[in-house]
Design a protein around this motif. Structure first.
Motif, short mmCIF file in Angstrom:
data_model
loop_
_atom_site.label_atom_id
_atom_site.label_comp_id
_atom_site.label_asym_id
_atom_site.label_seq_id
_atom_site.Cartn_x
_atom_site.Cartn_y
_atom_site.Cartn_z
N TYR A 91 0.83 -1.21 0.00
CA TYR A 91 0.00 0.00 0.00
C TYR A 91 0.87 1.25 0.00
N SER A 92 1.93 1.25 0.81
CA SER A 92 2.81 2.41 0.87
C SER A 92 3.45 2.69 -0.49
N SER A 93 3.91 1.64 -1.16
CA SER A 93 4.53 1.80 -2.47
C SER A 93 3.52 2.33 -3.49
N HIS A 94 2.32 1.77 -3.47
CA HIS A 94 1.27 2.22 -4.39
C HIS A 94 0.90 3.67 -4.12
N LEU A 95 0.81 4.06 -2.86
CA LEU A 95 0.40 5.42 -2.50
C LEU A 95 1.43 6.44 -2.96
N LEU A 96 2.70 6.11 -2.87
CA LEU A 96 3.73 7.02 -3.39
C LEU A 96 3.50 7.29 -4.88
N ARG A 97 3.26 6.22 -5.63
CA ARG A 97 3.05 6.39 -7.07
C ARG A 97 1.76 7.16 -7.36
N GLU A 98 0.71 6.85 -6.62
CA GLU A 98 -0.58 7.51 -6.84
C GLU A 98 -0.48 9.02 -6.64
N LEU A 99 0.29 9.44 -5.62
CA LEU A 99 0.41 10.86 -5.32
C LEU A 99 1.55 11.53 -6.08
N GLY A 100 2.26 10.75 -6.89
CA GLY A 100 3.35 11.32 -7.67
C GLY A 100 4.53 11.76 -6.83
N LEU A 101 4.81 11.04 -5.74
CA LEU A 101 5.88 11.40 -4.82
C LEU A 101 7.08 10.47 -4.99
N SER A 102 8.25 11.01 -4.69
CA SER A 102 9.45 10.19 -4.60
C SER A 102 9.65 9.79 -3.14
N GLY A 103 10.38 8.70 -2.94
CA GLY A 103 10.66 8.26 -1.58
C GLY A 103 11.17 6.84 -1.56
N ASN A 104 11.39 6.34 -0.37
CA ASN A 104 11.82 4.95 -0.27
C ASN A 104 11.21 4.30 0.95
N ILE A 105 11.23 2.99 0.95
CA ILE A 105 10.65 2.17 2.02
C ILE A 105 11.77 1.34 2.62
N LEU A 106 11.88 1.41 3.93
CA LEU A 106 12.88 0.61 4.64
C LEU A 106 12.42 0.42 6.06
N GLY A 107 12.97 -0.59 6.72
CA GLY A 107 12.63 -0.72 8.13
C GLY A 107 12.71 -2.12 8.67
N HIS A 108 12.19 -2.23 9.88
CA HIS A 108 12.33 -3.42 10.70
C HIS A 108 11.14 -4.36 10.44
N VAL A 109 11.10 -4.93 9.25
CA VAL A 109 9.91 -5.68 8.85
C VAL A 109 9.71 -6.93 9.70
N GLY A 110 10.75 -7.41 10.37
CA GLY A 110 10.57 -8.52 11.28
C GLY A 110 9.66 -8.19 12.45
N ASP A 111 9.53 -6.88 12.74
CA ASP A 111 8.62 -6.41 13.79
C ASP A 111 7.30 -5.92 13.22
N GLY A 112 7.14 -5.98 11.91
CA GLY A 112 5.96 -5.36 11.30
C GLY A 112 6.05 -3.85 11.26
N ASN A 113 7.25 -3.30 11.45
CA ASN A 113 7.47 -1.85 11.54
C ASN A 113 8.37 -1.42 10.38
N PHE A 114 7.93 -0.41 9.63
CA PHE A 114 8.82 0.12 8.59
C PHE A 114 8.57 1.61 8.43
N HIS A 115 9.49 2.24 7.72
CA HIS A 115 9.46 3.68 7.51
C HIS A 115 9.40 3.97 6.02
N THR A 116 8.63 4.99 5.66
CA THR A 116 8.66 5.52 4.31
C THR A 116 9.21 6.94 4.39
N LEU A 117 10.29 7.18 3.71
CA LEU A 117 10.86 8.52 3.67
C LEU A 117 10.35 9.21 2.41
N VAL A 118 9.44 10.17 2.60
CA VAL A 118 8.82 10.87 1.47
C VAL A 118 9.66 12.09 1.14
N VAL A 119 10.00 12.24 -0.13
CA VAL A 119 10.83 13.34 -0.61
C VAL A 119 9.94 14.31 -1.39
#
Length: 447
Positions: A348-376
């Motif tokens: 969903y995060s990846s799709h939402l970046l594209r939908e809104l025409g934003l740059s950014g990246n996704i990274l994080g502690h997926v073993g905890d179900g926790n991740f970060h999206t850095l929106v540029v």
């Protein structure tokens, strides 16, 4: 008024522009606001004296450690003094036989582990930044090793705190379990300096693992990467670290650190074990699961230098992204969901970046179900806030939380009514009980 504070704490109060500016901002929040003065506390008495002065003059007090927070936790919302505990940085006691250490709040996690050399023990909570341990407790920090060792709440056995009225409380004991009364210690962990000032911590230590296996596993697309991470966690394997970095993050790391990793979505994986046999069995099964999920390349970090380089790359991913997009503004999200929902939220995060025409990246502690999206984005671009709000709404609908580890601060408080409902009113009452004058870090968590 400030002269009286300087007379009360000679040589410990600064009003220099450099100190004020340093204590009026954190690592990423866009707004800055300097305090009236900075008090460099060196002991418990200094903290009590500063609080007494604040009560008399009705001036807010904001605890400050290393300044590595991300959500505006240390930024004054009105007249305030910054109570800097960085000089309270001693290791007071190490008890290897009990697997614990007693430290002051200004000590950083790296300094603690340096002091533990020769004991065979280490403190595992690793948020990336060399944060102060008091600040880490105040935000309930976690990081890359949380999937195996837990975050600050699981690794703080006891706290000493000073309340707004100057009273000193000893919360918790240096034991692994207790059923004696209400657990006030955990109430202060994650309270972001709004209930009291942490002045001493008793921390749980862990044996340094004898055998470590560290991998970089690359995939063709982000969905396959997230599904592979879930497959590893669903298997019940005792993973020590499981981190996701998307293709934009890998590109940024290569340019920033001079690496030559494949610029594809990747999992950074690590296993800790007491025997080589167990380590090989666990990592072999994990590799099978990731290959079934679509792994296209697997690299092994075989030496300590290679492992250090791998995790340095992960920890520097934020600054690598900032360097990749100079002159831009950045908004970092911090959502967490039940582990089975993690692939859904990543997609969903990846799709939402594209939908809104934003740059950014996704990274994080997926073993905890926790991740970060850095929106540029460009400074002031409203799409970044739209992205954050829609991501949090989807996260909450999946049973998740608006912040997995960064804390509420200024940025996340607008989401708490939806996340907590009527319980938020009781949190306000707890704040009023401990801090009736609202002197301690006002405007954080609540308006």
């Amino acid at each position: 008024m400030l002269e009286s504070l300087k007379n009360l704490l000679p040589q410990k109060v600064s009003t220099s522009p450099t100190d004020l500016n340093t204590h009026g901002r954190d690592e990423s929040y866009p707004i800055q606001n300097p305090p009236l003065a900075v008090v460099f506390a060196e002991n418990l008495s200094d903290i009590q004296a500063a609080l007494g002065w604040a009560r008399a003059h009705r001036v807010a007090v904001i605890p400050f450690g290393a300044g590595t927070s991300l959500e505006g936790h240390v930024i004054p919302q009105g007249p305030a003094i910054s109570l800097d505990v960085s000089r309270m940085n001693r290791v007071l006691e190490v008890r290897p036989e009990d697997f614990l250490a007693v430290v002051e709040p200004g000590l950083t996690r790296k300094a603690l582990n340096e002091a533990l050399k020769g004991t065979g023990l280490f403190f595992p909570v690793d948020p990336g930044a060399d944060a102060s341990l008091g600040g880490m407790a105040a935000t309930n920090a976690s990081g890359t090793t949380t999937v195996r060792y837990g975050g600050m709440r699981q690794n703080v056995l006891a706290l000493q705190v000073v309340l707004a009225n100057g009273e000193v409380l000893e919360l918790g004991r240096g034991v692994r379990k207790s059923s004696a009364g209400y657990n006030l210690k955990d109430l202060f962990i994650g309270s972001e300096g709004t209930l009291g000032i942490i002045t001493c911590l008793t921390l749980k230590l862990h044996p340094i693992p004898e055998h470590i296996h560290t991998l970089r596993v690359f995939f063709e697309n982000l969905n396959a990467t997230a599904q592979a991470a879930y497959a590893v966690m669903a298997s019940g394997l005792p993973v020590a670290r499981l981190e996701l970095v998307d293709e934009v993050g890998m590109l940024a790391i290569n340019r920033y650190l001079g690496q030559s990793y494949p610029e594809k979505p990747a999992l950074f994986v690590e296993f800790h074990s007491s025997t080589q046999e167990a380590l090989e069995a666990e990592s072999s099964l994990a590799l099978e699961l990731m290959q079934e999920a679509g792994a296209i390349r697997i690299d092994t970090a075989r030496t300590q230098e290679e492992r250090t380089a791998q995790w340095e790359a992960r920890h520097q991913a934020y600054w690598a992204l900032v360097n990749l997009f100079p002159g831009k503004a950045y908004l970092a999200t911090d959502t967490a969901v039940p582990i089975s929902k993690m692939p859904d939220l990543v997609a969903y995060s990846s799709h939402l970046l594209r939908e809104l025409g934003l740059s950014g990246n996704i990274l994080g502690h997926v073993g905890d179900g926790n991740f970060h999206t850095l929106v540029v984005c460009e400074p002031g671009d409203p799409r970044a806030e739209v992205f954050s709000e829609r991501l949090v709404e989807h996260t909450l609908a999946l049973g998740g939380t608006c912040t997995g580890e960064h804390g509420v601060g200024l940025r996340k408080k607008k989401y708490l009514p939806q996340e907590h409902g009527p319980a938020l009113g009781w949190m306000r009452q707890i704040k009023q009980l401990f801090d009736p004058q609202s002197l301690l870090n006002p405007g954080k968590i609540f308006d």
